[in-house]
Design an enzyme around this catalytic site. Structure first.
Site, PDB file in Angstrom:
ATOM      1  N   ASP A  65     -39.391 -33.578   3.139  1.00 30.67           N
ATOM      2  CA  ASP A  65     -37.927 -33.640   3.074  1.00 30.67           C
ATOM      3  C   ASP A  65     -37.507 -35.100   3.031  1.00 30.67           C
ATOM      4  O   ASP A  65     -38.335 -35.996   3.223  1.00 30.67           O
ATOM      5  CB  ASP A  65     -37.266 -32.858   4.216  1.00 30.67           C
ATOM      6  N   TYR A  67     -36.002 -38.928   3.649  1.00 29.35           N
ATOM      7  CA  TYR A  67     -35.917 -39.839   4.795  1.00 29.35           C
ATOM      8  C   TYR A  67     -34.574 -39.631   5.496  1.00 29.35           C
ATOM      9  O   TYR A  67     -33.527 -39.570   4.834  1.00 29.35           O
ATOM     10  CB  TYR A  67     -36.020 -41.294   4.338  1.00 29.35           C
ATOM     11  N   PHE A  78     -40.745 -39.824  -1.095  1.00 28.78           N
ATOM     12  CA  PHE A  78     -41.450 -41.030  -0.656  1.00 28.78           C
ATOM     13  C   PHE A  78     -40.791 -42.328  -1.115  1.00 28.78           C
ATOM     14  O   PHE A  78     -41.084 -43.400  -0.590  1.00 28.78           O
ATOM     15  CB  PHE A  78     -42.932 -41.029  -1.085  1.00 28.78           C
ATOM     16  N   HIS A 188     -51.686 -35.682   4.618  1.00 27.32           N
ATOM     17  CA  HIS A 188     -50.446 -36.419   4.358  1.00 27.32           C
ATOM     18  C   HIS A 188     -50.648 -37.913   4.615  1.00 27.32           C
ATOM     19  O   HIS A 188     -51.439 -38.297   5.485  1.00 27.32           O
ATOM     20  CB  HIS A 188     -49.349 -35.866   5.281  1.00 27.32           C
TER      21      HIS A 188
END
Length: 223
Positions: A65, A67, A78, A188
């Site tokens: 999701d 930031y 990202f 991740h």
């Protein structure tokens, strides 16, 4: 009607008429009515699709999701706006792996728009978040929408590389036919999990090797 790049609207526009999307829209309206700040700004919720026509798509990188820090998220997973310093830790780890994999140093920049321009869909599974509260919009309907995006890509295209980082992103693998497409999985890039197999996974060179093997131009990962 939502502002969506025409070729994407033709592929997934029907989703906006479904009951789950009406419920999601009402949830977001209610959140705003309570004075909550939703990130990114509404004009950027669909930026991942609006950054490229459907026929240009070659790679999907799936995030979780946005930031939750104001000024960071702009609708590409990202990625952060050009002026953001220091970079988020997950992005720092992505840059570390890219340098180890291909010798490319992007430590100066966290704005990934140039990847999108080349056909990399930088898609979060959930497209909004409440300021300061990670994962606060999970389970509200966005996952159904992004499942539909992944399913459409799977059905309508061939030889797409799906980069799935972490267990949350890897749930989307259920919608991907590996006879037609290529999946690259690893932990991740967050500081909590990067040392468990993200570092050393070489997703960038592996992506380009697959693209070239199927007659496509590789991605220039340099920012």
């Amino acid at each position: 009607m939502v502002k969506l790049e025409p070729s994407w609207l033709a592929q997934i526009g029907a989703e906006f008429d479904k009951p789950y999307m009406a419920e999601l829209k009402q949830f977001l309206i209610d959140e705003r009515a309570q004075g909550k700040t939703i990130l990114p700004p509404a004009s950027l919720w669909f930026n991942a699709m609006n950054s490229m026509p459907f026929d240009k798509l070659k790679v999907v990188i799936l995030g979780q999701d946005p930031y939750p820090t104001p000024g960071h998220a702009h609708g590409l997973c990202f990625s952060v706006m050009p002026e953001v310093k220091p970079l988020p830790k997950s992005l720092l780890n992505i840059n570390t792996e890219l340098k180890d994999d291909l010798g490319i140093d992007n430590s100066h920049n966290g704005y990934l728009q140039s990847w999108a321009d080349q056909g990399v869909l930088l898609l979060n599974a959930v497209l909004t978040v409440e300021q300061g509260k990670p994962n606060s919009h999970q389970g509200r309907g966005w996952e159904t929408f992004t499942d539909a995006i992944i399913q459409t890509i799977n059905d309508q295209k061939e030889h797409v590389v799906f980069i799935l980082w972490g267990a949350y992103a890897q749930k989307k693998a259920a919608h991907i036919d590996t006879r037609k497409h290529h999946i690259i999985k690893s932990p991740h890039p967050s500081p909590l999990s990067a040392y468990r197999g993200f570092f050393g996974s070489k997703p960038f060179s592996r992506t380009n090797q697959y693209l070239q093997a199927h007659g496509q131009t590789p991605i220039n990962w340099q920012l």
